[in-house]
Design a protein around this motif. Sequence first.
Motif, PDB file in Angstrom:
ATOM      1  N   ILE A 112       0.761  -1.243  -0.136  1.00  0.00           N
ATOM      2  CA  ILE A 112       0.020   0.029  -0.008  1.00  0.00           C
ATOM      3  C   ILE A 112       0.868   1.312   0.049  1.00  0.00           C
ATOM      4  CG2 ILE A 112      -1.716   1.379   1.389  1.00  0.00           C
ATOM      5  CD1 ILE A 112      -2.894  -1.564   2.421  1.00  0.00           C
ATOM      6  N   THR A 113       1.888   1.275   0.907  1.00  0.00           N
ATOM      7  CA  THR A 113       2.677   2.649   0.865  1.00  0.00           C
ATOM      8  C   THR A 113       3.545   2.463  -0.298  1.00  0.00           C
ATOM      9  OG1 THR A 113       4.263   1.327   2.320  1.00  0.00           O
ATOM     10  CG2 THR A 113       2.540   2.392   3.384  1.00  0.00           C
ATOM     11  N   ASP A 114       4.198   1.741  -0.624  1.00  0.00           N
ATOM     12  CA  ASP A 114       5.028   1.691  -2.025  1.00  0.00           C
ATOM     13  C   ASP A 114       3.967   1.995  -3.053  1.00  0.00           C
ATOM     14  OD1 ASP A 114       7.113   0.523  -0.691  1.00  0.00           O
ATOM     15  OD2 ASP A 114       7.012  -1.359  -1.886  1.00  0.00           O
ATOM     16  N   ALA A 169      -8.997  -1.412  11.230  1.00  0.00           N
ATOM     17  CA  ALA A 169      -8.809   0.033  11.361  1.00  0.00           C
ATOM     18  C   ALA A 169      -7.358   0.366  11.717  1.00  0.00           C
ATOM     19  CB  ALA A 169      -9.642   0.350  12.542  1.00  0.00           C
ATOM     20  N   ALA A 170      -6.535  -0.699  12.615  1.00  0.00           N
ATOM     21  CA  ALA A 170      -5.258  -0.723  12.891  1.00  0.00           C
ATOM     22  C   ALA A 170      -4.370  -0.532  11.661  1.00  0.00           C
ATOM     23  CB  ALA A 170      -4.899  -1.858  13.757  1.00  0.00           C
ATOM     24  N   LEU A 171      -4.782  -1.482  10.709  1.00  0.00           N
ATOM     25  CA  LEU A 171      -4.027  -1.465   9.326  1.00  0.00           C
ATOM     26  C   LEU A 171      -4.008  -0.176   8.666  1.00  0.00           C
ATOM     27  CD1 LEU A 171      -4.165  -2.017   6.088  1.00  0.00           C
ATOM     28  CD2 LEU A 171      -2.279  -2.924   7.073  1.00  0.00           C
ATOM     29  N   ALA A 172      -5.247   0.307   8.604  1.00  0.00           N
ATOM     30  CA  ALA A 172      -5.405   1.630   7.872  1.00  0.00           C
ATOM     31  C   ALA A 172      -4.862   2.668   8.532  1.00  0.00           C
ATOM     32  CB  ALA A 172      -6.895   1.657   7.676  1.00  0.00           C
ATOM     33  N   LYS A 173      -4.701   2.928   9.841  1.00  0.00           N
ATOM     34  CA  LYS A 173      -4.213   3.906  10.534  1.00  0.00           C
ATOM     35  C   LYS A 173      -2.562   3.551  10.310  1.00  0.00           C
ATOM     36  CE  LYS A 173      -7.092   3.842  14.182  1.00  0.00           C
ATOM     37  NZ  LYS A 173      -7.783   4.472  15.322  1.00  0.00           N
ATOM     38  N   ASP A 179       5.820  10.833   2.806  1.00  0.00           N
ATOM     39  CA  ASP A 179       5.636  12.173   3.232  1.00  0.00           C
ATOM     40  C   ASP A 179       4.963  12.227   4.700  1.00  0.00           C
ATOM     41  OD1 ASP A 179       3.230  10.982   2.709  1.00  0.00           O
ATOM     42  OD2 ASP A 179       2.586  12.524   1.214  1.00  0.00           O
ATOM     43  N   GLY A 180       4.724  11.265   5.297  1.00  0.00           N
ATOM     44  CA  GLY A 180       4.036  11.013   6.574  1.00  0.00           C
ATOM     45  C   GLY A 180       2.582  11.053   6.792  1.00  0.00           C
ATOM     46  N   LYS A 181       1.958  11.132   5.597  1.00  0.00           N
ATOM     47  CA  LYS A 181       0.405  11.228   5.261  1.00  0.00           C
ATOM     48  C   LYS A 181      -0.076   9.779   5.306  1.00  0.00           C
ATOM     49  CE  LYS A 181       0.859  15.575   4.902  1.00  0.00           C
ATOM     50  NZ  LYS A 181       0.344  16.749   6.260  1.00  0.00           N
TER      51      LYS A 181
END
Length: 379
Positions: A112-114, A169-173, A179-181
């Motif tokens: 997801i982050t990549d 929710a824990a995964l989503a957050k 960029d830290g977002k």
Amino acid sequence: MQKHFFIIAVLLITAIYSSAQKNRYKPIDANATAETKALYANLQQLSKKHILFGHQHATEYGHGWSSSDTSRSDVRSVTGSHPAVIGVDFSGLSGRPDDMIEKEKTRLQKIITDTYNRGGVITVAWHFNNPVSEPVFYWKDSTSAPAVKNIIPGGSHHQKYKAILSTIAALAKSVKGKDGKLVPMIFRPYHELDGYWFWWGKPYCTAHEFKTLWQFTVSYLRDSLHVHNFIYAFSPDNTFGTEAQYLERYPGNDYVDMVGMDNYNDLGRYGIYKMDSAILKLKIVADYALKAGKLAALTETGLESIPNATWWTEILLKTLRSAKMNLSYVLVWRNDATSATHFYAPYPGQVSVPDFLKFYNDPYTLFENDLKNIYKLKK
């Protein structure tokens, strides 16, 4: 005097209409992150002239390979670009030992982050294992137990469902870009809800029970667990023929950001092509989106093994471009790593590659390399 009042009335009505129009195409979450709001607005704007192309599990594995290196995808091997939309699945976040769930969370975080860091878009399917009976998402007449009525408020497994949503929710957050977002995601739970193959399907719960499940899920994630980086997508299968049929289990505009449908049957499955039917259904979805101020998409489609060498331009592209529908994205299903026949996007040497390159080069279609600052609002 009458003319004066008439002019004032016209101006007032115009102002009210303009205000209503201005407030359209915003996430149902008033506290959505700035990046989520920007993605929503940009998808709406892009859909006026373009459509994003998506592929399920594109960077996790492909035809004959699997890897933790998210720089690879079959689509990129053919075109030089990843799909604009990458599909992942939350199926591994329940019905398994805790240590396996934690490993899955770590794996998903990277994908997801990549994708976000490259500028791509994430959509999330949820092949949710039955939380009441054996942990499979398909309905089995001999062993499956009705689950929807048991996981909604007042049901025997409601607390268990809340715990599963807490894991999501824990995964989503936890997914933050460089960029830290927080990474925005199009969350598409309970897809193909009008079918009979999943335990949340039409034969196994009432319309009221399904709507209650959806409304609780959104409210609990958004308002109790404070997940503010989801765009919620509603996507039945293609069993409808009218707007009323499409909306039979629709939970309401306050609980849906995007309307879509999954459609394999009309676009070549079993060698059957019903493009007029596909266009009719897509237009029902797109017209409702326009009326309700929602995004629209063809959330799943494809032709397994792609034996039709011109399927991309002669079938899919012609269907998408008809009737000037504003569609945010189209997603084709996965390319299995071990099966010789279960694939929905071309890989190098596959018969449809030349046509797929035409599809890729068409100005209407957007791939990841075409996306520019999709998480920032245009000024």
